[in-house]
Scaffold this motif. Structure first.
Motif, PDB file in Angstrom:
ATOM      1  N   LEU A  83      -2.477 -30.864  89.594  1.00  0.00           N
ATOM      2  CA  LEU A  83      -2.132 -29.459  89.878  1.00  0.00           C
ATOM      3  C   LEU A  83      -2.133 -28.637  88.588  1.00  0.00           C
ATOM      4  O   LEU A  83      -2.622 -27.507  88.544  1.00  0.00           O
ATOM      5  N   ILE A  84      -1.560 -29.216  87.547  1.00  0.00           N
ATOM      6  CA  ILE A  84      -1.506 -28.496  86.263  1.00  0.00           C
ATOM      7  C   ILE A  84      -2.913 -28.286  85.733  1.00  0.00           C
ATOM      8  O   ILE A  84      -3.262 -27.200  85.244  1.00  0.00           O
ATOM      9  N   ARG A  85      -3.736 -29.335  85.836  1.00  0.00           N
ATOM     10  CA  ARG A  85      -5.113 -29.195  85.332  1.00  0.00           C
ATOM     11  C   ARG A  85      -5.816 -28.057  86.059  1.00  0.00           C
ATOM     12  O   ARG A  85      -6.505 -27.250  85.432  1.00  0.00           O
ATOM     13  N   ALA A  86      -5.603 -27.953  87.371  1.00  0.00           N
ATOM     14  CA  ALA A  86      -6.265 -26.891  88.144  1.00  0.00           C
ATOM     15  C   ALA A  86      -5.712 -25.508  87.775  1.00  0.00           C
ATOM     16  O   ALA A  86      -6.377 -24.500  87.967  1.00  0.00           O
ATOM     17  N   ARG A  87      -4.474 -25.474  87.257  1.00  0.00           N
ATOM     18  CA  ARG A  87      -3.853 -24.167  86.943  1.00  0.00           C
ATOM     19  C   ARG A  87      -3.757 -23.919  85.443  1.00  0.00           C
ATOM     20  O   ARG A  87      -2.894 -23.169  84.994  1.00  0.00           O
ATOM     21  N   THR A  88      -4.621 -24.547  84.704  1.00  0.00           N
ATOM     22  CA  THR A  88      -4.552 -24.435  83.242  1.00  0.00           C
ATOM     23  C   THR A  88      -4.548 -22.975  82.791  1.00  0.00           C
ATOM     24  O   THR A  88      -3.729 -22.568  81.955  1.00  0.00           O
ATOM     25  N   ASP A  89      -5.443 -22.175  83.352  1.00  0.00           N
ATOM     26  CA  ASP A  89      -5.575 -20.808  82.841  1.00  0.00           C
ATOM     27  C   ASP A  89      -4.315 -19.984  83.066  1.00  0.00           C
ATOM     28  O   ASP A  89      -3.854 -19.286  82.168  1.00  0.00           O
ATOM     29  N   GLU A  90      -3.742 -20.090  84.262  1.00  0.00           N
ATOM     30  CA  GLU A  90      -2.544 -19.251  84.515  1.00  0.00           C
ATOM     31  C   GLU A  90      -1.348 -19.744  83.702  1.00  0.00           C
ATOM     32  O   GLU A  90      -0.556 -18.940  83.178  1.00  0.00           O
ATOM     33  N   LEU A  91      -1.218 -21.077  83.544  1.00  0.00           N
ATOM     34  CA  LEU A  91      -0.103 -21.587  82.735  1.00  0.00           C
ATOM     35  C   LEU A  91      -0.272 -21.190  81.268  1.00  0.00           C
ATOM     36  O   LEU A  91       0.690 -20.838  80.586  1.00  0.00           O
ATOM     37  N   ALA A  92      -1.521 -21.237  80.792  1.00  0.00           N
ATOM     38  CA  ALA A  92      -1.769 -20.887  79.390  1.00  0.00           C
ATOM     39  C   ALA A  92      -1.467 -19.409  79.149  1.00  0.00           C
ATOM     40  O   ALA A  92      -0.860 -19.038  78.137  1.00  0.00           O
ATOM     41  N   GLU A  93      -1.856 -18.579  80.078  1.00  0.00           N
ATOM     42  CA  GLU A  93      -1.604 -17.134  79.964  1.00  0.00           C
ATOM     43  C   GLU A  93      -0.091 -16.869  79.932  1.00  0.00           C
ATOM     44  O   GLU A  93       0.413 -16.110  79.107  1.00  0.00           O
ATOM     45  N   LEU A  94       0.620 -17.536  80.825  1.00  0.00           N
ATOM     46  CA  LEU A  94       2.078 -17.353  80.907  1.00  0.00           C
ATOM     47  C   LEU A  94       2.744 -17.815  79.609  1.00  0.00           C
ATOM     48  O   LEU A  94       3.601 -17.124  79.040  1.00  0.00           O
ATOM     49  N   MET A  95       2.322 -18.982  79.113  1.00  0.00           N
ATOM     50  CA  MET A  95       2.932 -19.512  77.894  1.00  0.00           C
ATOM     51  C   MET A  95       2.618 -18.622  76.699  1.00  0.00           C
ATOM     52  O   MET A  95       3.470 -18.379  75.846  1.00  0.00           O
ATOM     53  N   SER A  96       1.395 -18.119  76.663  1.00  0.00           N
ATOM     54  CA  SER A  96       1.015 -17.224  75.572  1.00  0.00           C
ATOM     55  C   SER A  96       1.891 -15.967  75.597  1.00  0.00           C
ATOM     56  O   SER A  96       2.367 -15.499  74.562  1.00  0.00           O
ATOM     57  N   LEU A  97       2.136 -15.448  76.786  1.00  0.00           N
ATOM     58  CA  LEU A  97       2.956 -14.237  76.893  1.00  0.00           C
ATOM     59  C   LEU A  97       4.393 -14.477  76.447  1.00  0.00           C
ATOM     60  O   LEU A  97       4.970 -13.678  75.712  1.00  0.00           O
ATOM     61  N   GLU A  98       4.978 -15.582  76.890  1.00  0.00           N
ATOM     62  CA  GLU A  98       6.408 -15.740  76.580  1.00  0.00           C
ATOM     63  C   GLU A  98       6.655 -16.289  75.184  1.00  0.00           C
ATOM     64  O   GLU A  98       7.712 -16.062  74.604  1.00  0.00           O
ATOM     65  N   MET A  99       5.660 -16.994  74.616  1.00  0.00           N
ATOM     66  CA  MET A  99       5.896 -17.637  73.325  1.00  0.00           C
ATOM     67  C   MET A  99       5.111 -16.995  72.199  1.00  0.00           C
ATOM     68  O   MET A  99       5.504 -17.048  71.043  1.00  0.00           O
TER      69      MET A  99
END
Ligand SMILES: O=CCCCC(=O)O
Length: 485
Positions: A83-99
């Motif tokens: 699931l994480i692999r399939a959602r890499t882009d959205e998780l990366a975007e979210l992490m970039s925004l908060e961190m």
């Protein structure tokens, strides 16, 4: 809960016993974008009562989870990995925004962090005890491995995903339940992970996530509870020391992944270009906000000028800006305090005689940015050589003998990571043994690997995460004595 529209699931509450809920009395705190200070989201602010509810859920789920089939636990981890692999882009975007880290780096963290889930999905089925004959032949000795029990996992702001998965992965694999307290500055990635584990089929109560702005009160209350059996913490050495003290009453098992002050040694026989490549990685990964970051560059006098000039050239060409903008290499630091602390170390080093080769200031305008910086001829006792910098600053000083390099490398209370660049095999072997560090990178600036045991010595803590060792931190051993016949 209000906030900007963000990538990923719209979950900003507490995740307890398989469901989302508000905090006691509807309390919230805000998460801000470090690039400009704007509000990203409002998140449920867990109270001590909420944390105890989460522990109640973890305790209630523990026996059933411990009794589940290792293969089932492994398959849940594997589903979460997919699931994480399939959602890499959205998780990366979210992490970039908060961190703040660039989206490219955040994608790298998603891949790295996710590998802990794949690794421990495979380790779940390899937990085993032993059967042996006592040396005198009079009895048989058996060992049984059991999950340690409900855990408190405290994760830092700098790697919001990977530091979570490398604790959650082995805890799930071993059959432990848990309360996760993500960093107040970056809880959003962990909330997205809770949603993913739920979707992957993790039973209610196994994973509970409680963001809070009152971390000390929460950990104190949970650690006073005899039902909590383990604490795994990644963060600063002072907080780690406090948690070790707090564990004394209930004698919880501990894993402490604390601060670092990594030396980066470049010998005269090194390939200087490779050393500069390694330095860029070891220094600039995560904008320097990593416990493994090269903190002190010790370079042999014969190659120091060439190394410093090449490093300064590379550092000076890095583009600083918002982590979500194309072409940006270096995002903002986590907050203004971080920028001030980094700048103070730089100005103190210059006052102590260091030469500024490049950088040395924060750009004009809003946001928590700092220019990549190289300092040369840094005094040995300058504060910047004694403290973890946690920013994009490379202090370089020279040495003349191997004995001096090793002595200076070991002159610190920390012992997490060290880096060595040399083409001399005998020296490599000597240094691997002489350096008082939990991890030594040889001719590489990147040591982190889910299949390797990550951890430190001395004030950098104890315990190992990842590798074959990682699951051991979540297992107890019961020895069973049987007669010989
Ligand atoms: O700050 C420490 C996090 C360690 C990141 C890594 O696993 O390399």
């Amino acid at each position: 809960m209000p906030g900007r529209t963000l990538p990923g699931p719209d979950q900003r509450g507490l995740f307890i016993d398989g469901g989302w809920r508000e905090a006691e009395e509807g309390a919230t705190f805000t998460v801000r974008d470090p690039a400009d200070g704007s509000v990203l989201a409002s998140v449920a602010d867990g109270s001590v009562r909420d944390a105890v509810d989460a522990l109640d859920a973890a305790v209630a789920a523990q026996a059933g989870w411990a009794a589940s089939a290792p293969r089932d636990r492994g398959e849940i981890l594997r589903r979460a990995f997919e699931l994480i692999r399939a959602r890499t882009d959205e998780l990366a975007e979210l992490m970039s925004l908060e961190m703040g880290k660039t989206v490219t780096e955040a994608r790298g963290e998603v891949a790295y962090g996710n590998e802990f889930l794949r690794w421990f999905s495979e380790e779940a089925v390899r937990v085993h005890g032993r059967w042996m004959h006592a040396p005198d032949g009079a009895s048989r000795l058996l060992t049984v491995r059991k999950p340690v029990g409900p855990c408190l996992l405290i994760t830092p702001w700098n790697f919001p995903m990977a530091m979570g998965t490398r604790k959650i992965g082995p805890a799930i694999a071993a059959g432990c339940t848990m309360v996760v307290k993500p960093a107040e500055l970056t809880p959003l990635t962990m909330l997205a992970l809770a949603d993913i584990f739920d979707e992957a089929g993790l039973p209610p109560g196994v994973l509970n996530v409680v963001p809070t702005s009152r971390a000390a009160a929460m950990s104190e209350a949970l650690m006073a509870d005899p039902r909590l059996r383990k604490v795994s913490f990644t963060g600063s050495t002072p907080v780690g020391r406090q948690l070790v003290r707090q564990s004394a009453d209930q004698l919880q098992r501990l894993s402490m992944e604390l601060g670092g002050n990594a030396p980066f040694l470049v010998f005269a026989d090194a390939d200087v270009d490779a050393a500069v490549d390694g330095a860029m990685l070891a220094k600039m990964r995560n904008m320097g906000e990593a416990c493994t970051a090269a903190n002190r560059f010790l370079v042999h006098t014969d190659v120091a000028r060439e190394f410093a000039e090449k490093l300064a050239d590379r550092m000076g060409r890095l583009v600083v800006g918002r982590g979500q903008d194309p072409g940006v290499d270096v995002g903002p630091l986590i907050d203004e305090r971080a920028v001030d602390a980094v700048h103070r170390l730089v100005t103190d080093a210059v006052r102590d005689g260091a030469r500024l080769v490049v950088g040395g200031s924060a750009p004009e305008g809003p946001g928590c940015f700092y220019h990549p910086t190289v300092l040369l001829d840094v005094a040995q006792d300058s504060e910047i050589n004694r403290q973890e910098i946690f920013g994009p600053v490379a202090p370089v000083s020279v040495f003349t003998t191997e004995e001096e390099a090793v002595r200076r490398a070991n002159t610190t209370e920390y012992g997490l990571a060290a880096y060595v660049f040399t083409r001399d095999l005998a020296r490599t072997v000597r240094l691997a043994e002489l350096l008082e560090y939990g991890m030594v990178g040889v001719n590489t600036g990147l040591i982190s690997n889910p299949a390797a045991p990550f951890g430190g010595l001395k004030a950098s803590g104890f315990g190992r995460e990842g590798g074959f060792e990682g699951i051991e931190e979540y297992l107890e051993t019961t020895y069973v004595a049987l007669p010989a016949t």
